[in-house]
Design a protein around this motif. Sequence first.
Motif, PDB file in Angstrom:
ATOM      1  N   PRO A  84       0.808  -1.223   0.000  1.00  0.00           N
ATOM      2  CA  PRO A  84       0.000   0.000   0.000  1.00  0.00           C
ATOM      3  C   PRO A  84       0.838   1.269   0.000  1.00  0.00           C
ATOM      4  O   PRO A  84       0.365   2.317  -0.362  1.00  0.00           O
ATOM      5  N   THR A  85       2.059   1.160   0.452  1.00  0.00           N
ATOM      6  CA  THR A  85       2.895   2.352   0.420  1.00  0.00           C
ATOM      7  C   THR A  85       4.331   2.000   0.050  1.00  0.00           C
ATOM      8  O   THR A  85       4.885   0.988   0.472  1.00  0.00           O
ATOM      9  N   ARG A  86       4.907   2.831  -0.776  1.00  0.00           N
ATOM     10  CA  ARG A  86       6.310   2.682  -1.153  1.00  0.00           C
ATOM     11  C   ARG A  86       6.931   4.079  -1.188  1.00  0.00           C
ATOM     12  O   ARG A  86       6.228   5.082  -1.080  1.00  0.00           O
ATOM     13  N   TYR A  87       8.207   4.093  -1.460  1.00  0.00           N
ATOM     14  CA  TYR A  87       8.842   5.406  -1.633  1.00  0.00           C
ATOM     15  C   TYR A  87       8.253   6.047  -2.882  1.00  0.00           C
ATOM     16  O   TYR A  87       7.758   5.351  -3.767  1.00  0.00           O
ATOM     17  N   PRO A  88       8.292   7.372  -2.948  1.00  0.00           N
ATOM     18  CA  PRO A  88       7.683   8.022  -4.112  1.00  0.00           C
ATOM     19  C   PRO A  88       8.514   7.796  -5.369  1.00  0.00           C
ATOM     20  O   PRO A  88       9.720   7.980  -5.353  1.00  0.00           O
ATOM     21  N   HIS A  89       7.861   7.368  -6.408  1.00  0.00           N
ATOM     22  CA  HIS A  89       8.577   7.213  -7.671  1.00  0.00           C
ATOM     23  C   HIS A  89       7.600   7.193  -8.847  1.00  0.00           C
ATOM     24  O   HIS A  89       6.542   6.615  -8.765  1.00  0.00           O
ATOM     25  N   ALA A 131      15.200  -5.454  -3.532  1.00  0.00           N
ATOM     26  CA  ALA A 131      15.471  -6.400  -4.609  1.00  0.00           C
ATOM     27  C   ALA A 131      15.606  -7.812  -4.053  1.00  0.00           C
ATOM     28  O   ALA A 131      15.060  -8.764  -4.614  1.00  0.00           O
ATOM     29  N   TYR A 132      16.299  -7.932  -2.954  1.00  0.00           N
ATOM     30  CA  TYR A 132      16.448  -9.251  -2.341  1.00  0.00           C
ATOM     31  C   TYR A 132      15.124  -9.790  -1.834  1.00  0.00           C
ATOM     32  O   TYR A 132      14.849 -10.972  -1.892  1.00  0.00           O
ATOM     33  N   TYR A 133      14.311  -8.876  -1.345  1.00  0.00           N
ATOM     34  CA  TYR A 133      13.000  -9.302  -0.856  1.00  0.00           C
ATOM     35  C   TYR A 133      12.167  -9.902  -1.981  1.00  0.00           C
ATOM     36  O   TYR A 133      11.515 -10.926  -1.824  1.00  0.00           O
ATOM     37  N   MET A 188       8.733  -1.469   4.219  1.00  0.00           N
ATOM     38  CA  MET A 188       8.452  -0.654   3.042  1.00  0.00           C
ATOM     39  C   MET A 188       8.045   0.752   3.440  1.00  0.00           C
ATOM     40  O   MET A 188       8.465   1.742   2.831  1.00  0.00           O
ATOM     41  N   ALA A 189       7.219   0.822   4.474  1.00  0.00           N
ATOM     42  CA  ALA A 189       6.797   2.139   4.945  1.00  0.00           C
ATOM     43  C   ALA A 189       8.009   2.903   5.448  1.00  0.00           C
ATOM     44  O   ALA A 189       8.168   4.098   5.187  1.00  0.00           O
ATOM     45  N   ASN A 190       8.857   2.203   6.147  1.00  0.00           N
ATOM     46  CA  ASN A 190      10.083   2.782   6.669  1.00  0.00           C
ATOM     47  C   ASN A 190      10.967   3.313   5.530  1.00  0.00           C
ATOM     48  O   ASN A 190      11.450   4.434   5.560  1.00  0.00           O
ATOM     49  N   ARG A 245      14.814 -16.477   4.072  1.00  0.00           N
ATOM     50  CA  ARG A 245      15.604 -15.339   4.549  1.00  0.00           C
ATOM     51  C   ARG A 245      14.945 -14.005   4.258  1.00  0.00           C
ATOM     52  O   ARG A 245      15.545 -12.960   4.455  1.00  0.00           O
ATOM     53  N   THR A 246      13.716 -14.047   3.733  1.00  0.00           N
ATOM     54  CA  THR A 246      13.103 -12.760   3.415  1.00  0.00           C
ATOM     55  C   THR A 246      12.588 -12.095   4.683  1.00  0.00           C
ATOM     56  O   THR A 246      12.290 -12.757   5.676  1.00  0.00           O
ATOM     57  N   ASN A 247      12.482 -10.803   4.610  1.00  0.00           N
ATOM     58  CA  ASN A 247      12.041 -10.010   5.742  1.00  0.00           C
ATOM     59  C   ASN A 247      10.534 -10.146   5.912  1.00  0.00           C
ATOM     60  O   ASN A 247       9.756  -9.665   5.098  1.00  0.00           O
ATOM     61  N   ARG A 248      10.123 -10.787   6.970  1.00  0.00           N
ATOM     62  CA  ARG A 248       8.685 -11.025   7.164  1.00  0.00           C
ATOM     63  C   ARG A 248       7.981  -9.803   7.720  1.00  0.00           C
ATOM     64  O   ARG A 248       6.798  -9.833   7.974  1.00  0.00           O
ATOM     65  N   LYS A 249       8.731  -8.767   7.959  1.00  0.00           N
ATOM     66  CA  LYS A 249       8.098  -7.544   8.408  1.00  0.00           C
ATOM     67  C   LYS A 249       8.197  -6.484   7.326  1.00  0.00           C
ATOM     68  O   LYS A 249       8.314  -5.285   7.599  1.00  0.00           O
ATOM     69  N   MET A 250       8.156  -6.957   6.108  1.00  0.00           N
ATOM     70  CA  MET A 250       8.381  -6.048   4.991  1.00  0.00           C
ATOM     71  C   MET A 250       7.322  -4.965   4.881  1.00  0.00           C
ATOM     72  O   MET A 250       7.582  -3.883   4.382  1.00  0.00           O
TER      73      MET A 250
END
Lengths: 162, 510, 369
Positions: free
Chosen positions: B54-59, B264-266, B134-136, B125-130
Amino acid sequence: MKLRDHFHSELQAIVGQTNQRITVTEGPRTLRCEVDQCDPMAVALYELVLETDELAHIEVAVLQQASQSLCDRVNYLLEPISPIETDIDGCIIQMRSSPPQQNDAGRFYYELLLRRGGSIALVRYEKQPGAIRTRVAATLTREVLGRLIEDFDATVAEISKN
Amino acid sequence: MASTELGKLTPELAAIQVEIEEYARGHGLDFYPTIFELIDADQLNEIAARGGFPTRYPHWRFGMEYEQLSKGYHYGLQKIYEMVINNDPCYAYLMRCNGMIDQKMVMAHVYGHCDFFKNNQWFSRTNRKMMDEMANHGTRIRRIMDAVGVEEVEDFVDVCLSIEDLIDVHAPFIKRRETEDKYDFSNPQEDDARKPSRFDAKNYMDPFINPKEKLQADQEKIDEEAEDRPFPETPERDVMQFLLEHAPLSGWQADILAIIRDEAYYFAPQAQTKIMNEGWASYWHSTIMIRQGLTGADVVNYCDHHSGTMASAPTQLNPYKVGIELFRNIEDRWNRGAFGREYDECDDQTQREKWNTDVGLGREKIFEVRRIHNDLTFIDEFLTLDFVREHKLFRFGYNPGSEAYEIESREFPKVKQQLLESLTNRGRPMIAVAEGNYKNRGELYLKHEYSGVELQLDQARDTLENLYRLWNRPVHIETVLEGDKAVASFDGSDHELELDDPADDTEDAA
Amino acid sequence: MILDIERDQRRFKEIVRGRIRENLRKYITHGEMIGRRGKETVSIPIPQLDIPRFRFGDNGSGGVGQGDGEVGDPVGKPGDGPAGAGGAGSEPGSGHLLEVEVDLDELAQMLGDELELPRIEPKGTASITSKKAKYNSIRQTGPESLRHFKRTYLNALRRQISTGTYQPDDPYIVPIKSDKQYRSWNEVPLPEVNAAAVYLMDVSGSMTDEQKQIVRTEAFWIDAWLTKQYKGLETRYIIHDALAKEVDEHTFYHTRESGGTRISSAYKVCAELIEKSFPVSDWNLYIFQFSDGDNWGDDNNQAFELLSEKLMPASNLFCYGQVESPYGSGDFIDALRKQFGEEEKLVLSEIEDREGIYNSIKMFLGKGK
């Protein structure tokens, strides 16, 4: 063929001369030619016209058909010729090299006009980029010229038969 | 900034969720707590445009993606029906306008995905708190934009995205930079390994315990040895990490590059397991729904609706279809015992078809498969001649004569090989840093591991320009063009392409 | 919570606009790239809005598909596969061919900026000639109230003139009650200013497809600009070879004739059209004629007569664009120049090839008439 032969002998007479006009008549048909130069092998001419009254009252459709067959015949000109425009009012069929020949010096093409009345004429044009076209001399061998005259003649005969 | 509240499930849907979840668990599916959100088509497009978040960096590319999605420009992908995120808890988005049957199937499908995310080892190994991450990321980049300027940061993000494929998908342990805020604008931290070791001394004791001269001598020794060692020691596929460690980046730039790399790794395992993941989810929604009394037609109906429909472009391998068929095929074979040496060596077609030792290992096997394989190994191990024939798979290629793509072959080895090739490294060229101090002038030298398909030269040139912006010294990439070794270079102002004349390779011929 | 994607969308559109602007000349020259999406928008392909990466080239890369077909059968161009949608969320793909929607109005603005086209100052609807200037400066895209205000004044003006009380040197218009236009529920709002564009194209045998494409492209841009200047612009199309007729837009661009060329025929039909639909007193008329200039025989005389008596007086602007024929046989433009060289309303331009479209548009519209 009388007209042609007559023409050739007239041509012979002006070998080496420049800027001459030749006119020969045979029955209803008159052949006119504006010659720039002439030598034993080839001729540089500005215009070749066959005039006659045998083409009066001919329908445009007939002229169109005849123009197409004329285009098919003159393959010895080494440029593909096809009918481009038809002036319905004046009953004139315009034929041109299609596409025009292109080289470093510019574009060149033949233009043939078949008119009701009428006449068949051949001229040659040069087109430089950015400029308007100018009339130039067409260089043909005597033999090709002979065939051209024959084909003009045959076209008239074909039309007037209808 | 305006935001849209996502919808909670209606009581009816909430009850359905409980029901479906029970069935899923009953079948052995295992997943993180799953949260469904009800949204409309437009919101779903917004989320899809952001890769499911729902949210990403602006692009601008998210804006572009949204335009394309909402205007239906993607071929055959006009409708998205659900979206699931690899996260704990697992978030899934449902379309408000779906009919009830659809919603049930979608939920069942979602649980398949959630189970896959949790259990497939390539995701371990993926970040389960992504979701939070992402918001961060978004917040951090926005803050940098405020400080440095929107356009400059945007340009830099574009540069990083240019190389976001250049990671090492096989790295079992992903090297991470510390995740704390790092947007100080001072110099980037140096690589700790190249500093001589300091005894852990308190500051005021320092000069006595680590006398200056000794430190100096140690440093010189290390420097000498460093010169003899190749740099990097082995070709480094994690190009972004290499740049993070050795490129002259400012603090905020390193921050952004690290973010792009993390993301990218995620996403990488998702690209590596498309076929399996979709196949797995499709398998489960059809199993659950059929068991719950839905007919085959209803199930097919769902597949028709689903994005990437069955009748999509013939060139595109439909992962939903192939994945589910392969899983079914495996289950069937392992139920019948149609595997192992005896089976493989059997030549008789009728015997193979009738083979049945009733071992009933099918269900167990597919659970195992979904745990350990990715698309590449999945296809390698389980794609069979029979399967290729039955599902009319073919290989296509470009015919320069007719200037069109055409069917090339239906032969099993060729089809399989093509599929494996296109799945290798997620269909991207394998590139690594070969030398970080090329010509001893600090130039960057990359190598493309050529395996039969050439790089697109124009794009490669543009990418080199972006690399230059990161590395600040000449950059090169070695590849193969028209059969010969070729090196494309960019020195900040000019591009060069050096083609090797095979006749010159006398020194290599030892 | 979903943060509004609007910001990213805006940014994307900004970048797109920037790209289009940078490449506007290319789109002007190759207008066929522009696809029609709706009445108000067009779709434009933007090739370069992609982030460059190391990727495989097209040729050599194939793939695996499924379905029926024999070896050798063509298949469509492969895409990235169903990427980024549904199921396991993944990164949005980067579009190969990017088509974006752009407002026609915006595009016209870009054209105006690029070519430095001045805004057009139309004549009003009253049949006043020299004193119209006072009211022309009011923008025709003003607020609704202003419209009615103007109309009221125009009526007052008319009245004053008809009663002989109007003084050009000291105009002092006082609307009286009967002048005032009240908005009634019957009222049909009329466009404040009437404008029409008529396109004449030579479709005789000598006009090649390439030339017609040039005309099509140029007409598209002119139309976009004029539509921006005049809301509710009316557009008419006339084609001719030796005969002329009014046609719809589609026919205008797709017809193939082989007749000879009589330009006067087109002028005649145009004159009839003007008489019937666009009386000079009420209309801002723009005429654009395209031909390769190869007029037959003595048709020029007839053509010039119609031009000077019927067409020029009726129009704000008469633009003649001569596309260069491969035969170079066009002398109409020279003849025009000789005959009408002094005429301010006449704008002549030679369009040698696609690249010439740019300058031709600039010449035609550069006067802001």
